[in-house]
Design an enzyme around this catalytic site. Structure first.
Site, PDB file in Angstrom:
ATOM      1  N   CYS A  83       0.779  -1.243   0.000  1.00  0.00           N
ATOM      2  CA  CYS A  83       0.000   0.000   0.000  1.00  0.00           C
ATOM      3  C   CYS A  83       0.810   1.292   0.000  1.00  0.00           C
ATOM      4  CB  CYS A  83      -0.913   0.015   1.227  1.00  0.00           C
ATOM      5  SG  CYS A  83      -1.966  -1.429   1.420  1.00  0.00           S
ATOM      6  N   HIS A 136      -1.172   6.664   5.710  1.00  0.00           N
ATOM      7  CA  HIS A 136      -0.089   5.697   5.494  1.00  0.00           C
ATOM      8  C   HIS A 136       1.167   6.327   4.884  1.00  0.00           C
ATOM      9  CE1 HIS A 136       0.454   1.065   4.728  1.00  0.00           C
ATOM     10  NE2 HIS A 136       1.128   1.507   5.775  1.00  0.00           N
TER      11      HIS A 136
END
Length: 459
Positions: A83, A136
């Protein structure tokens, strides 16, 4: 033109004529700066949108609307097989390896402050900017979305996934839900909440250009959905039923956002982009169709992803684009569409897709594409050829004839394999070392491989 084809039906054509799809009014709308909506799904299987080849249990009518009103890319790629690195490339328009962001746990170091983001670019161009979902790209305040070009933020900072129901404050602030610069307690189902926040942002900023970044954590593990939604599915595989319920909520959230854009008459001059940050994962029961392997792999199942784009004021609907593109193309495409100037003295790896989508340019968007997670898994693509290097084990595939990567041609064509391998090594030498030099705990996304989960349970 090469790479572009239409899926217009006669009914679609009549509808476009009746609605004046490419009328003077539409061209007038295009003269104003478009809004930008960037939606990222998480660990989404290539076959898990119903506008692609899909199993019968998959139905995503709202996300499919983007393809119907715009472009469906058949060879859209993430820049990484996990990711966070993909998100780093997406936000910068540059290979993440240029600044040492190779794998998921590099998010603990954060997106280097020397890098400008798409939000920086658009806020500097007068856009309202908001991010709602999974960040993130850094845990500490200097790397917080509000410090990286966003005016508003609702979501969590890291790592990997998040509980979909437990939205109370956590021991680690980065695992909690944030509203702007503060940790909050919240309730509800997280995917629904993200859709709610996105709709509210559009309403709030409907009278000025806006950039809405909607990075869902769905359909990332853990597998959690409201029981009444899970009961709508009966595939015979409990995990698959939960995944489909999670996808249903994501599709409904996207639908509410698209409905709001239409209600406010913003849809024609709003660019909407949807893609997944990497291929479908084993641990969430996703389906990558004919593609080989899953997340954590440089085979097509780990990096080729669903990828859609609409801009009705400029782009024809029901268009299919077959040439390879990559997530880094988003930034230069949006910059060109909005008129936002790119910073001088910075090299971008993404390309502006508009000339290719509108017929002003032909040929491949990218001659070469590269992948490297700094853990012995690398790949390079040049035209129809793709070379995979798994710890020194070299394989060569002809993707035009073999998208499932079943037939290794490296022994039959050693010259082609050598050429691609040399290009990959030359590219790697130009990249920076990993930004996370100090050893520390791995990221959750680095622990969702079945073999590693088993090993971790033994430790």
């Amino acid at each position: 033109m090469p790479g572009v084809r239409s899926e217009f039906s006669r009914r679609d054509a009549l509808r476009c004529l009746a609605g004046g799809a490419f009328s003077l009014a539409a061209r007038g709308a295009a003269a104003g700066r478009p809004n930008v909506v960037l939606i990222v799904s998480d660990d989404h299987g290539y076959a898990d949108l119903s506008c692609y080849e899909h199993p019968k249990e998959v139905s995503t009518p709202n996300i499919d609307r983007i393809a119907r009103r715009g472009v469906r890319f058949t060879q859209g790629y993430a820049s990484a097989y996990v990711c966070a690195p993909t998100r780093a490339a997406l936000m910068t328009g540059r290979y993440q390896q240029r600044f040492g962001f190779y794998t998921a746990s590099d998010s603990r170091a954060g997106l280097p402050l020397s890098e400008s983001t798409l939000a920086d670019l658009l806020r500097g161009h007068g856009y309202a900017t908001g991010a709602f979902g999974k960040w993130h790209l850094g845990l500490e305040m200097p790397y917080h979305p509000l410090k990286r070009g966003f005016d508003e933020f609702y979501g969590f900072l890291g790592h990997g996934g998040h509980d979909y129901f437990d939205l109370k404050r956590q021991a680690q602030a980065y695992a909690s839900i944030w509203r702007n610069g503060e940790v909050i307690d919240d309730s509800g189902y997280l995917t629904d909440n993200l859709g709610r926040e996105a709709v509210n942002f559009v309403r709030k900023h409907q009278n000025r250009p806006f950039f809405l970044y909607l990075p869902f954590n769905a359909v990332h593990f853990p597998l959690q959905a409201p029981p009444e939604s899970i009961r709508k599915f009966d595939t015979g595989k409990p995990d698959r039923d939960i995944y489909l319920a999670m996808l249903k909520h994501q599709d409904e959230a996207v639908g509410k956002l698209l409905d709001e854009l239409e209600k406010l008459k913003l849809d024609r001059n709003t660019i909407v982009i949807y893609f997944s940050d990497n291929g479908g994962a084993r641990n969430n029961a996703s389906n990558n169709g004919a593609l080989r392997d899953f997340k954590h792999s440089v085979y097509e199942g780990g990096i080729r992803v669903p990828f859609l784009m609409q801009w009705p004021a400029r782009l024809k609907g029901n268009t299919v684009f077959d040439s390879p593109i990559i997530c880094m193309d988003v930034l230069p495409t949006v910059a060109a569409a909005t008129g936002a100037p790119l910073p001088a003295g910075r090299e971008y790896d993404g390309k502006n897709l508009l000339p290719y989508l509108e017929g002003a340019a032909s040929g491949p968007v990218h001659e070469w594409l590269y992948w490297d997670g700094d853990e012995g898994k690398r790949a390079v693509r040049n035209g129809r050829w793709k070379l995979v290097d798994n710890g020194g084990r070299i394989e060569l595939f002809d993707l035009e004839a073999d998208r499932s990567e079943k037939n290794d041609l490296s022994a039959k064509d050693p010259a082609a394999a050598g050429r691609l391998r040399a290009a990959l090594e030359a590219w790697r030498k130009k990249n920076a070392p990993r930004i996370r030099q100090v050893a520390g705990p791995p990221d959750e996304d680095e622990l969702d491989r079945p073999r590693e989960r088993k090993r971790r349970k033994k430790d």
